[in-house]
Design a protein around this motif. Structure first.
Motif, PDB file in Angstrom:
ATOM      1  N   LYS A  56       0.821  -1.094   0.036  1.00 11.84           N
ATOM      2  CA  LYS A  56       0.156  -0.031  -0.004  1.00 11.84           C
ATOM      3  C   LYS A  56       0.999   1.223  -0.123  1.00 11.84           C
ATOM      4  CE  LYS A  56      -4.205  -2.054   0.600  1.00 11.84           C
ATOM      5  NZ  LYS A  56      -5.380  -1.739  -0.474  1.00 11.84           N
ATOM      6  N   SER A  57       0.396   2.502  -0.303  1.00 12.76           N
ATOM      7  CA  SER A  57       1.053   3.492  -0.333  1.00 12.76           C
ATOM      8  C   SER A  57       0.060   4.757  -0.422  1.00 12.76           C
ATOM      9  CB  SER A  57       1.881   3.786  -1.784  1.00 12.76           C
ATOM     10  OG  SER A  57       1.031   3.715  -2.638  1.00 12.76           O
ATOM     11  N   LEU A  58       0.401   6.007  -0.486  1.00 17.24           N
ATOM     12  CA  LEU A  58      -0.368   7.079  -0.426  1.00 17.24           C
ATOM     13  C   LEU A  58      -0.985   7.099  -1.551  1.00 17.24           C
ATOM     14  CD1 LEU A  58      -0.793   9.497   1.751  1.00 17.24           C
ATOM     15  CD2 LEU A  58       0.543  10.983   0.383  1.00 17.24           C
ATOM     16  N   ASP A  59      -0.678   6.565  -2.845  1.00 19.34           N
ATOM     17  CA  ASP A  59      -1.319   6.518  -4.012  1.00 19.34           C
ATOM     18  C   ASP A  59      -2.696   5.964  -3.786  1.00 19.34           C
ATOM     19  OD1 ASP A  59       1.487   6.692  -4.638  1.00 19.34           O
ATOM     20  OD2 ASP A  59       0.632   6.211  -6.911  1.00 19.34           O
ATOM     21  N   ASP A  60      -2.895   4.874  -2.835  1.00 21.47           N
ATOM     22  CA  ASP A  60      -4.234   4.311  -2.537  1.00 21.47           C
ATOM     23  C   ASP A  60      -5.122   5.141  -1.986  1.00 21.47           C
ATOM     24  OD1 ASP A  60      -3.622   1.499  -3.166  1.00 21.47           O
ATOM     25  OD2 ASP A  60      -1.973   1.952  -1.840  1.00 21.47           O
ATOM     26  N   PHE A  61      -4.466   6.148  -0.893  1.00 21.20           N
ATOM     27  CA  PHE A  61      -5.307   7.217  -0.365  1.00 21.20           C
ATOM     28  C   PHE A  61      -5.965   8.187  -1.648  1.00 21.20           C
ATOM     29  CE2 PHE A  61      -5.402  11.682   1.039  1.00 21.20           C
ATOM     30  CZ  PHE A  61      -6.272  11.601   2.204  1.00 21.20           C
ATOM     31  N   ALA A  62      -4.861   8.466  -2.355  1.00 24.40           N
ATOM     32  CA  ALA A  62      -5.301   9.618  -3.478  1.00 24.40           C
ATOM     33  C   ALA A  62      -6.613   8.994  -4.394  1.00 24.40           C
ATOM     34  CB  ALA A  62      -4.076   9.850  -4.213  1.00 24.40           C
ATOM     35  N   LYS A  63      -6.332   7.796  -4.648  1.00 20.66           N
ATOM     36  CA  LYS A  63      -7.429   7.241  -5.678  1.00 20.66           C
ATOM     37  C   LYS A  63      -8.794   7.106  -4.555  1.00 20.66           C
ATOM     38  CE  LYS A  63      -6.178   4.667  -8.458  1.00 20.66           C
ATOM     39  NZ  LYS A  63      -5.696   3.335  -9.524  1.00 20.66           N
ATOM     40  N   ALA A  64      -8.675   6.672  -3.475  1.00 16.66           N
ATOM     41  CA  ALA A  64      -9.897   6.753  -2.533  1.00 16.66           C
ATOM     42  C   ALA A  64     -10.560   7.884  -2.195  1.00 16.66           C
ATOM     43  CB  ALA A  64      -9.726   5.737  -1.408  1.00 16.66           C
ATOM     44  N   PHE A  65      -9.501   8.846  -1.964  1.00 17.99           N
ATOM     45  CA  PHE A  65     -10.203  10.279  -1.285  1.00 17.99           C
ATOM     46  C   PHE A  65     -10.465  11.213  -2.267  1.00 17.99           C
ATOM     47  CE2 PHE A  65      -9.661  14.097   1.443  1.00 17.99           C
ATOM     48  CZ  PHE A  65     -10.377  13.762   2.358  1.00 17.99           C
ATOM     49  N   PHE A  66      -9.612  11.219  -3.579  1.00 18.35           N
ATOM     50  CA  PHE A  66      -9.945  12.362  -4.548  1.00 18.35           C
ATOM     51  C   PHE A  66     -10.696  11.690  -5.804  1.00 18.35           C
ATOM     52  CE2 PHE A  66      -6.000  13.966  -2.289  1.00 18.35           C
ATOM     53  CZ  PHE A  66      -6.728  14.949  -1.576  1.00 18.35           C
ATOM     54  N   GLY A  67     -10.524  10.194  -5.822  1.00 22.71           N
ATOM     55  CA  GLY A  67     -10.806   9.585  -7.219  1.00 22.71           C
ATOM     56  C   GLY A  67     -12.231   9.021  -7.249  1.00 22.71           C
ATOM     57  N   HIS A  68     -13.009   9.180  -6.480  1.00 22.49           N
ATOM     58  CA  HIS A  68     -14.423   8.782  -6.566  1.00 22.49           C
ATOM     59  C   HIS A  68     -15.192   9.524  -7.293  1.00 22.49           C
ATOM     60  CE1 HIS A  68     -15.705  12.039  -3.551  1.00 22.49           C
ATOM     61  NE2 HIS A  68     -14.699  11.463  -2.963  1.00 22.49           N
ATOM     62  N   ASP A  69     -16.567   9.019  -7.840  1.00 21.46           N
ATOM     63  CA  ASP A  69     -17.518   9.750  -8.354  1.00 21.46           C
ATOM     64  C   ASP A  69     -16.831  10.395  -9.834  1.00 21.46           C
ATOM     65  OD1 ASP A  69     -19.137   9.230  -6.437  1.00 21.46           O
ATOM     66  OD2 ASP A  69     -19.157  11.317  -5.573  1.00 21.46           O
ATOM     67  N   ASP A  70     -16.436   9.269 -10.725  1.00 16.63           N
ATOM     68  CA  ASP A  70     -15.975   9.812 -11.911  1.00 16.63           C
ATOM     69  C   ASP A  70     -16.902  10.701 -12.786  1.00 16.63           C
ATOM     70  OD1 ASP A  70     -14.303   9.864 -14.203  1.00 16.63           O
ATOM     71  OD2 ASP A  70     -14.968   8.045 -14.886  1.00 16.63           O
ATOM     72  N   CYS A  71     -16.354  11.512 -13.380  1.00 16.95           N
ATOM     73  CA  CYS A  71     -17.150  12.589 -14.266  1.00 16.95           C
ATOM     74  C   CYS A  71     -18.092  13.701 -13.426  1.00 16.95           C
ATOM     75  CB  CYS A  71     -17.990  11.726 -15.270  1.00 16.95           C
ATOM     76  SG  CYS A  71     -17.079  10.828 -16.401  1.00 16.95           S
ATOM     77  N   SER A  72     -17.942  13.426 -12.226  1.00 25.68           N
ATOM     78  CA  SER A  72     -18.683  14.634 -11.330  1.00 25.68           C
ATOM     79  C   SER A  72     -17.562  15.604 -11.261  1.00 25.68           C
ATOM     80  CB  SER A  72     -19.264  13.981 -10.245  1.00 25.68           C
ATOM     81  OG  SER A  72     -19.783  14.992  -9.199  1.00 25.68           O
ATOM     82  N   TRP A  73     -18.197  17.081 -11.036  1.00 22.43           N
ATOM     83  CA  TRP A  73     -17.308  17.947 -10.676  1.00 22.43           C
ATOM     84  C   TRP A  73     -18.146  19.112  -9.792  1.00 22.43           C
ATOM     85  CZ3 TRP A  73     -18.024  16.932 -16.095  1.00 22.43           C
ATOM     86  CH2 TRP A  73     -19.140  17.849 -16.579  1.00 22.43           C
ATOM     87  N   THR A  74     -19.267  18.421  -9.090  1.00 27.91           N
ATOM     88  CA  THR A  74     -19.797  19.151  -7.855  1.00 27.91           C
ATOM     89  C   THR A  74     -18.948  18.902  -6.640  1.00 27.91           C
ATOM     90  OG1 THR A  74     -21.977  18.513  -8.500  1.00 27.91           O
ATOM     91  CG2 THR A  74     -21.766  19.390  -6.411  1.00 27.91           C
ATOM     92  N   PRO A  75     -18.359  20.363  -6.137  1.00 30.71           N
ATOM     93  CA  PRO A  75     -17.460  20.240  -4.931  1.00 30.71           C
ATOM     94  C   PRO A  75     -17.812  19.619  -3.946  1.00 30.71           C
ATOM     95  CG  PRO A  75     -17.575  22.418  -6.085  1.00 30.71           C
ATOM     96  CD  PRO A  75     -18.800  21.696  -6.682  1.00 30.71           C
ATOM     97  N   GLN A  76     -17.066  19.083  -3.213  1.00 30.74           N
ATOM     98  CA  GLN A  76     -17.216  18.414  -1.920  1.00 30.74           C
ATOM     99  C   GLN A  76     -16.156  18.599  -0.831  1.00 30.74           C
ATOM    100  OE1 GLN A  76     -17.887  14.098  -2.308  1.00 30.74           O
ATOM    101  NE2 GLN A  76     -18.642  14.075  -4.383  1.00 30.74           N
ATOM    102  N   GLY A  77     -16.870  18.742   0.238  1.00 28.90           N
ATOM    103  CA  GLY A  77     -15.748  19.322   1.216  1.00 28.90           C
ATOM    104  C   GLY A  77     -15.385  18.135   2.271  1.00 28.90           C
ATOM    105  N   TYR A  78     -14.087  18.159   2.898  1.00 24.92           N
ATOM    106  CA  TYR A  78     -13.660  17.454   3.680  1.00 24.92           C
ATOM    107  C   TYR A  78     -13.062  17.892   4.941  1.00 24.92           C
ATOM    108  CZ  TYR A  78      -9.267  18.616   1.546  1.00 24.92           C
ATOM    109  OH  TYR A  78      -7.928  19.207   1.074  1.00 24.92           O
TER     110      TYR A  78
END
Length: 654
Positions: free
Chosen positions: A461-483
């Motif tokens: 595992k690596s931070l790449d896995d975090f990036a994909k899970a945290f930022f890469g969900h909802d493909d093709c959506s560009w409605t901003p979401q807060g964290y």
């Protein structure tokens, strides 16, 4: 001097009040703000709070950017109104990507409002100068607002936005909008008048072009402000999308020759898009437009937007490619912001409109992790060689390893402090700390996290896995979401269980004499920070000012003959040197960076190191007892340890 005549009534009052009353005559009188409002030309209404409801009608907007000689942008807006009564217009105050109240209201001029051919007077709010109050008469269905944005001839106070060959139109700096509504609920039909023959790049969709007038599809105010324009006489648009026609490089230049990017160079930017796809696993835009001006005339910028970014580089960025090595991380950084900072962004930065104060508690994620991914993507794409990537990281590590400012100020405070002023320079940056810290020191925290995950999962595992899970969900959506902070920690725990909240807070809140830079990720990555007296070609390419840099030897840099960036507690500081001094001589000979380098080197063998410095009409001779020679940062491989850092920088194959 004439004597003051006192009436009998005054004498009686003074006698009765006696000494205590006389002592209070200098005490300020506090006036209630409601009473003060009565003294205004007319009563000042409250600024309506934004509500999530549609604004009635569509604002027609036109910007004329043809007055290049006088650098004036002229704006005309037709704003529909619902009926008679109060209306407040706002000038944007909290600008996207600035994280502070930076709207240049000082450059707004000539504000004139008319309705049915009659002039309407406005009243600027006495507490908030970004608000203009109007009283709409009966029978008025729309108002016309005209004004000018007086852009600047140099970048001493604000960026240069207009030159003879290009214009950077930033809607948020040249617009007024109705208060009381969310930005995404206000519809605008924008258009621009261009100089003859000019072309432009923008994420907006062009609806029609009639000669030199371009009209864009109606959009909401939030999207409009997030979609700037670069327009110019010398323009080239290139598809750099490896899997479609959705990502484009819009090049502008002072001269046509500056547009001459080669196929090999453009292939590296195509690689960047591919590596971002593999990192995040989704796209949150329909189209993405890099706006990239190659100029030494327009002001420098690197500013993120959701579906575009504003960027500048040197005129010879492509034509003298070897000299641009240290600047090639800009576009990967801004591109990564489309995921981190735009699609996913700190919840306290998701404001209703551009006059609601932002909060910056998570800039170490918004900017810090983006800084990390920007450098990683640059290396994975080949925009940075491995040597350049290591040199870049060495510079960051050395700066924070030698920064005494954390003795009194935690990294978290540089996030919160940003509201006081956007990247305001100051003296003794190593002591004051600055807004750059939530970029670059935070980068080291994310390297620390990445290597920890890799080490404890044996590379699974690596931070790449975090990036994909945290930022890469909802493909093709560009409605901003807060964290939030808790969501960041939880997402890290989902990748690899660890006390991430404590891990992060230890590094963000570390302060005091024992606090150290977060360099553990380097050694866990298989490398350590060292220093050399002879920088490599890659190190010189990254640190273009290396020849004038004595930060890690004498503790300052030279800018011409001016002594600058004096390191708090360093050798120069201990000699009483601060701002305002210049170098006159080195060991009795004319002073220069080259002479100083030679003297610092010779001092290793016991030769004298004596500087004549000057401030105003005062001269001083300063002798340094320094014997460690020139020192430039370098990363050195720790033999026998896993080389996790090289794995991080290597391109992803899928």
């Amino acid at each position: 001097m004439p004597r003051t005549r006192l009436t009998a009534a005054c004498l009686v009052l003074l006698t009765a009040a006696a000494a205590p009353a006389m002592a209070q005559t200098s005490t300020p009188v506090v006036v209630d703000a409601r009473d003060a409002a009565l003294a205004l030309p007319r009563a000042q209404p409250a600024i309506p709070a934004p509500q999530d409801r549609p604004y009635p009608g569509v604002i027609q907007y036109r910007a004329d950017i043809t007055d290049l000689d006088r650098r004036i942008i002229r704006v005309r807006q037709t704003i529909p109104v619902a009926g008679p009564g109060p209306l407040t217009l706002l000038y944007p105050k909290y600008l996207p990507g600035n994280h502070a109240a930076t709207g240049p209201i000082q450059l707004l001029s000539g504000v004139t409002v008319t309705a049915n051919g009659q002039r309407l007077e406005w009243l600027r709010d006495t507490l908030d100068p970004y608000a203009f109050h109007l009283d709409i008469p009966a029978g008025v269905t729309e108002i016309e607002v005209q004004f000018q944005q007086l852009t600047q001839p140099d970048s001493s106070n604000w960026r240069v936005l207009m030159t003879q060959d290009m214009v950077n139109l930033q809607w948020e700096k040249a617009i007024l909008y109705p208060a009381g509504y969310y930005s995404r609920q206000i519809q605008v039909a924008p258009s621009i008048v261009l100089p003859a023959g000019w072309k432009y790049g923008t994420a907006l969709t062009t609806e029609a072009r009639d000669g030199d007038v371009a009209a864009f599809e109606t959009t909401d105010l939030y999207t409009l402000i997030d979609s700037p324009i670069f327009a110019g006489a010398h323009y080239r648009r290139i598809d750099i999308d490896p899997v479609g026609d959705r990502v484009h490089l819009n090049l502008l230049a002072d001269e046509e020759k500056g547009l001459a990017a080669t196929d090999d160079q453009l292939k590296l930017y195509e690689n960047m898009v591919l590596q971002a796809d593999r990192l995040f696993g989704a796209r949150h835009f329909d189209n993405y437009e890099f706006l990239f001006a190659l100029t030494d005339q327009m002001g420098g910028i690197g500013l993120e937007h959701h579906r575009s970014s504003e960027n500048t580089g040197k005129p010879e960025f492509f034509t003298d490619w070897s000299k641009s090595a240290g600047d090639r991380g800009l576009l990967p950084h801004e591109y990564a912001h489309s995921w981190n900072g735009k699609f996913m962004r700190p919840a306290d930065e998701l404001t209703a409109n551009h006059n609601v104060p932002t909060q910056n508690t998570l800039l170490w994620v918004y900017e810090g992790q983006t800084e990390y991914w920007g450098d990683v993507l640059a290396a994975r794409a080949g925009l940075h060689s491995k040597e350049v990537a290591l040199a870049t990281l060495a510079n960051v590590a050395a700066f924070y390893d030698n920064q005494p400012g954390r003795q009194w100020r935690a990294l978290q405070d540089t996030n919160n402090h940003n509201l006081l002023g956007y990247r305001v320079p100051g003296q003794f940056p190593s002591w004051m700390r600055g807004t750059g810290d939530y970029y670059r020191e935070s980068l080291l925290i994310w390297l620390d996290a990445d290597t920890l995950i890799r080490a404890e999962t044996d590379g699974r595992k690596s931070l790449d896995d975090f990036a994909k899970a945290f930022f890469g969900h909802d493909d093709c959506s560009w409605t901003p979401q807060g964290y939030t902070f808790d969501q960041v920690a939880a997402a890290l725990n989902a990748v690899h269980p660890h006390d991430w909240a404590d891990f992060l807070r230890e590094r963000l809140d570390a302060v005091g004499p024992d606090a150290r830079a977060p360099l553990a990720g380097l050694e866990r990555g298989g490398w350590r920070l060292t220093y050399t007296d002879k920088p490599s070609d890659a190190e010189k390419a990254v640190s273009t000012g290396w020849a004038n840099d004595f930060q890690y030897s004498l503790g300052f840099t030279l800018s011409g003959d001016k002594i600058a960036n004096v390191r708090w507690g360093g050798p120069a500081f201990e000699q009483g040197i601060g701002a305002g001094w210049s170098l006159t001589a080195v060991n009795g000979k004319a002073g220069s960076a080259e002479a100083l380098r030679d003297a610092v080197t010779a001092a290793k063998d016991g030769s004298p190191l004596e500087l004549l410095i000057k401030s105003g009409d005062r001269f001083r001779t300063v002798a340094f007892d320094y014997r460690d020679g020139l020192r430039y940062p370098r990363l050195e491989r720790i033999q026998g340890t896993p080389d996790r850092l090289s794995d991080i920088l290597a391109p992803r194959r899928r």
